[in-house]
Design an enzyme around this catalytic site. Sequence first.
Site, PDB file in Angstrom:
ATOM      1  N   HIS A 149     -30.440  82.940  23.971  1.00 42.25           N
ATOM      2  CA  HIS A 149     -30.835  84.413  23.899  1.00 42.25           C
ATOM      3  C   HIS A 149     -31.452  84.590  22.691  1.00 42.25           C
ATOM      4  O   HIS A 149     -31.875  85.866  22.413  1.00 42.25           O
ATOM      5  CB  HIS A 149     -28.571  84.512  23.363  1.00 42.25           C
ATOM      6  CG  HIS A 149     -27.825  85.283  24.290  1.00 42.25           C
ATOM      7  ND1 HIS A 149     -27.727  85.688  24.020  1.00 42.25           N
ATOM      8  CD2 HIS A 149     -28.001  84.769  25.503  1.00 42.25           C
ATOM      9  CE1 HIS A 149     -26.656  85.325  25.058  1.00 42.25           C
ATOM     10  NE2 HIS A 149     -26.748  85.350  26.056  1.00 42.25           N
ATOM     11  N   ASP A 150     -31.743  83.588  21.817  1.00 43.02           N
ATOM     12  CA  ASP A 150     -32.621  84.048  20.842  1.00 43.02           C
ATOM     13  C   ASP A 150     -33.902  84.121  21.156  1.00 43.02           C
ATOM     14  O   ASP A 150     -34.934  85.214  21.277  1.00 43.02           O
ATOM     15  CB  ASP A 150     -32.397  82.865  19.860  1.00 43.02           C
ATOM     16  CG  ASP A 150     -34.191  82.698  18.916  1.00 43.02           C
ATOM     17  OD1 ASP A 150     -33.668  83.851  17.750  1.00 43.02           O
ATOM     18  OD2 ASP A 150     -34.861  82.087  18.629  1.00 43.02           O
ATOM     19  N   ARG A 162     -27.520  78.162  25.451  1.00 40.25           N
ATOM     20  CA  ARG A 162     -26.805  79.512  24.873  1.00 40.25           C
ATOM     21  C   ARG A 162     -27.879  80.495  24.068  1.00 40.25           C
ATOM     22  O   ARG A 162     -28.080  81.048  24.094  1.00 40.25           O
ATOM     23  CB  ARG A 162     -25.721  80.025  25.677  1.00 40.25           C
ATOM     24  CG  ARG A 162     -25.711  81.271  25.930  1.00 40.25           C
ATOM     25  CD  ARG A 162     -24.418  81.266  26.728  1.00 40.25           C
ATOM     26  NE  ARG A 162     -24.526  83.064  27.137  1.00 40.25           N
ATOM     27  CZ  ARG A 162     -23.470  83.718  26.002  1.00 40.25           C
ATOM     28  NH1 ARG A 162     -22.569  82.923  25.289  1.00 40.25           N
ATOM     29  NH2 ARG A 162     -23.598  85.052  26.478  1.00 40.25           N
ATOM     30  N   ASP A 219     -37.729  83.602  17.725  1.00 46.39           N
ATOM     31  CA  ASP A 219     -37.490  83.615  15.809  1.00 46.39           C
ATOM     32  C   ASP A 219     -36.825  83.854  15.281  1.00 46.39           C
ATOM     33  O   ASP A 219     -36.841  83.569  14.550  1.00 46.39           O
ATOM     34  CB  ASP A 219     -38.420  84.926  15.505  1.00 46.39           C
ATOM     35  CG  ASP A 219     -37.523  85.947  16.148  1.00 46.39           C
ATOM     36  OD1 ASP A 219     -36.610  85.349  16.945  1.00 46.39           O
ATOM     37  OD2 ASP A 219     -38.138  87.113  15.803  1.00 46.39           O
ATOM     38  N   ASN A 239     -24.242  89.088  22.719  1.00 48.29           N
ATOM     39  CA  ASN A 239     -24.358  87.952  21.892  1.00 48.29           C
ATOM     40  C   ASN A 239     -22.975  87.107  20.654  1.00 48.29           C
ATOM     41  O   ASN A 239     -22.845  86.366  19.685  1.00 48.29           O
ATOM     42  CB  ASN A 239     -25.047  88.074  20.632  1.00 48.29           C
ATOM     43  CG  ASN A 239     -26.492  88.191  21.398  1.00 48.29           C
ATOM     44  OD1 ASN A 239     -26.908  87.758  22.259  1.00 48.29           O
ATOM     45  ND2 ASN A 239     -28.106  88.667  19.685  1.00 48.29           N
ATOM     46  N   HIS A 290     -26.486  77.185  33.563  1.00 51.73           N
ATOM     47  CA  HIS A 290     -24.731  76.509  33.928  1.00 51.73           C
ATOM     48  C   HIS A 290     -24.590  75.584  34.325  1.00 51.73           C
ATOM     49  O   HIS A 290     -22.977  75.729  35.048  1.00 51.73           O
ATOM     50  CB  HIS A 290     -25.141  77.803  34.644  1.00 51.73           C
ATOM     51  CG  HIS A 290     -25.474  79.669  34.143  1.00 51.73           C
ATOM     52  ND1 HIS A 290     -24.683  80.983  34.332  1.00 51.73           N
ATOM     53  CD2 HIS A 290     -25.485  79.558  32.758  1.00 51.73           C
ATOM     54  CE1 HIS A 290     -25.345  81.702  33.497  1.00 51.73           C
ATOM     55  NE2 HIS A 290     -26.260  81.412  32.739  1.00 51.73           N
ATOM     56  N   GLY A 333     -38.122  87.177  20.689  1.00 44.41           N
ATOM     57  CA  GLY A 333     -38.953  85.781  21.013  1.00 44.41           C
ATOM     58  C   GLY A 333     -38.402  85.629  20.221  1.00 44.41           C
ATOM     59  O   GLY A 333     -37.210  85.149  19.588  1.00 44.41           O
TER      60      GLY A 333
HETATM   61  C1  HEM Z   1     -30.197  84.970  34.168  1.00 46.41           C
HETATM   62  C2  HEM Z   1     -29.805  85.798  33.342  1.00 46.41           C
HETATM   63  C3  HEM Z   1     -28.647  85.134  32.691  1.00 46.41           C
HETATM   64  C4  HEM Z   1     -27.890  85.971  32.860  1.00 46.41           C
HETATM   65  C5  HEM Z   1     -27.321  87.390  33.373  1.00 46.41           C
HETATM   66  C6  HEM Z   1     -26.770  84.788  32.003  1.00 46.41           C
HETATM   67  C7  HEM Z   1     -25.023  85.158  31.298  1.00 46.41           C
HETATM   68  C8  HEM Z   1     -24.112  84.442  31.114  1.00 46.41           C
HETATM   69  C9  HEM Z   1     -22.484  84.818  30.755  1.00 46.41           C
HETATM   70  C10 HEM Z   1     -21.760  86.302  31.365  1.00 46.41           C
HETATM   71  C11 HEM Z   1     -23.016  84.083  30.261  1.00 46.41           C
HETATM   72  C12 HEM Z   1     -20.738  83.291  29.989  1.00 46.41           C
HETATM   73  C13 HEM Z   1     -20.281  83.999  28.069  1.00 46.41           C
HETATM   74  C14 HEM Z   1     -19.118  83.924  28.276  1.00 46.41           C
HETATM   75  O1  HEM Z   1     -17.526  83.866  28.729  1.00 46.41           O
HETATM   76  O2  HEM Z   1     -18.931  83.927  26.561  1.00 46.41           O
HETATM   77  C15 HEM Z   1     -23.567  82.385  30.289  1.00 46.41           C
HETATM   78  C16 HEM Z   1     -22.909  80.826  29.890  1.00 46.41           C
HETATM   79  C17 HEM Z   1     -24.305  80.030  29.290  1.00 46.41           C
HETATM   80  N1  HEM Z   1     -24.941  80.678  30.307  1.00 46.41           N
HETATM   81 FE1  HEM Z   1     -26.689  82.145  30.595  1.00 46.41          FE
HETATM   82  N2  HEM Z   1     -26.747  83.152  31.253  1.00 46.41           N
HETATM   83  C18 HEM Z   1     -28.136  83.661  31.673  1.00 46.41           C
HETATM   84  C19 HEM Z   1     -29.104  82.896  32.340  1.00 46.41           C
HETATM   85  C20 HEM Z   1     -29.183  81.653  31.480  1.00 46.41           C
HETATM   86  C21 HEM Z   1     -30.684  80.597  30.168  1.00 46.41           C
HETATM   87  C22 HEM Z   1     -32.019  80.664  30.758  1.00 46.41           C
HETATM   88  C23 HEM Z   1     -29.489  79.733  30.267  1.00 46.41           C
HETATM   89  C24 HEM Z   1     -30.407  78.258  29.398  1.00 46.41           C
HETATM   90  C25 HEM Z   1     -31.504  78.034  29.828  1.00 46.41           C
HETATM   91  C26 HEM Z   1     -28.370  80.049  29.785  1.00 46.41           C
HETATM   92  C27 HEM Z   1     -27.132  78.654  29.335  1.00 46.41           C
HETATM   93  C28 HEM Z   1     -26.550  79.469  29.496  1.00 46.41           C
HETATM   94  C29 HEM Z   1     -25.002  78.891  28.397  1.00 46.41           C
HETATM   95  C30 HEM Z   1     -25.147  76.876  27.981  1.00 46.41           C
HETATM   96  C31 HEM Z   1     -23.472  79.229  28.843  1.00 46.41           C
HETATM   97  C32 HEM Z   1     -22.121  78.115  28.474  1.00 46.41           C
HETATM   98  C33 HEM Z   1     -22.537  78.507  26.600  1.00 46.41           C
HETATM   99  C34 HEM Z   1     -20.683  78.119  26.527  1.00 46.41           C
HETATM  100  O3  HEM Z   1     -20.010  77.570  27.170  1.00 46.41           O
HETATM  101  O4  HEM Z   1     -20.675  78.361  25.438  1.00 46.41           O
HETATM  102  N3  HEM Z   1     -28.098  81.345  30.643  1.00 46.41           N
HETATM  103  N4  HEM Z   1     -24.282  82.822  30.583  1.00 46.41           N
END
Ligand code: HEM
Length: 281
Positions: free
Chosen positions: A64-65, A60, A72, A92, A149, A70
Amino acid sequence: MKTAFIFACVVALAVVGGCQGGDLRRSFYSTSCPSAEAIVKNITQKLVASNPGLPADLLRLHFHDCFVRGCDASVLIRSTANSKAEKDAPPNLSLEGFEVIDEIKTELEKKCAGTVSCADTLALAARDAVSFQRKGLTVHDLVVLSGAHTIGDGHCNLFSNRLYNFTGKGDQDPSLDSTYAAFLKTKCRSLSDTTTKVDMDPGSANNFDASYFVNLKHKKGLFQSDAALLTDRTSNKIVGELQKSADFFKEFAQSMKRMGAIGVLTGYSGEIRKKCGVINS
Ligand code: HEM
């Protein structure tokens, strides 16, 4: 509205992707710092062994980076008295894993001072944490990358409107499976719960596999961004094609490679920071 969300994401991807330049290569440090990849891998795998949540944190962090200015490693920079850093922007605030990058970077600086960039440290660590090879991204990339996810957890307040107040009338999101919603309500007791976290991929939250897409097809995607992937015909079809882990892994590796190339600084652009949280003085 949901389709608009997907569209907005893709536009954002296309815009950021358009900023890319330079040349990215595998084994970039084979001459300048031959032990770099082994250092990152050893430390990452050691820490992952004692913290199964770490792959999700690092993945994640990398995502986000890449999506702000980009890839970086700007997301690692700490705020100073005079400037608020990207790290402290609202989306973030729940990022974790910074200390892992600091630990790896300290070791890299000992072995090869001023050589391995923070962006590469983060990208390599994210790759090693989920054990697979690491512009112009497409809807296809967006769907595939959402498969990230499959690991990690989400805070209740980021989806509890789907449980308690979807349209402002105290209702539930009809696109959410009702049994799953009932389960989520036992975890997230009210709209004001900002601390409880639940697994994003129930049943296999620590396994990097295709079950995110299987659950999603059964209306068990946790966030609205997940559910939105079913509302568009193209993305829905792609979700259907990613139900098997082997297919997902192949596609994910390719999309991650494209995401990891967004706006990376190469050659003499940017600087090799000594500490990833601080711009060199
Ligand atoms: C399509 C747009 C995306 C949205 C709107 C989104 C949104 C979110 C949200 C709201 C969370 C929960 C954060 C929290 O409760 O603290 C999350 C967690 C996470 N996201 Fe996404 N995400 C997106 C795309 C991605 C992408 C592209 C990746 C990686 C390639 C990613 C990897 C992750 C991971 C691994 C977590 C879990 C983090 C943890 O358990 O520490 N997400 N995301």
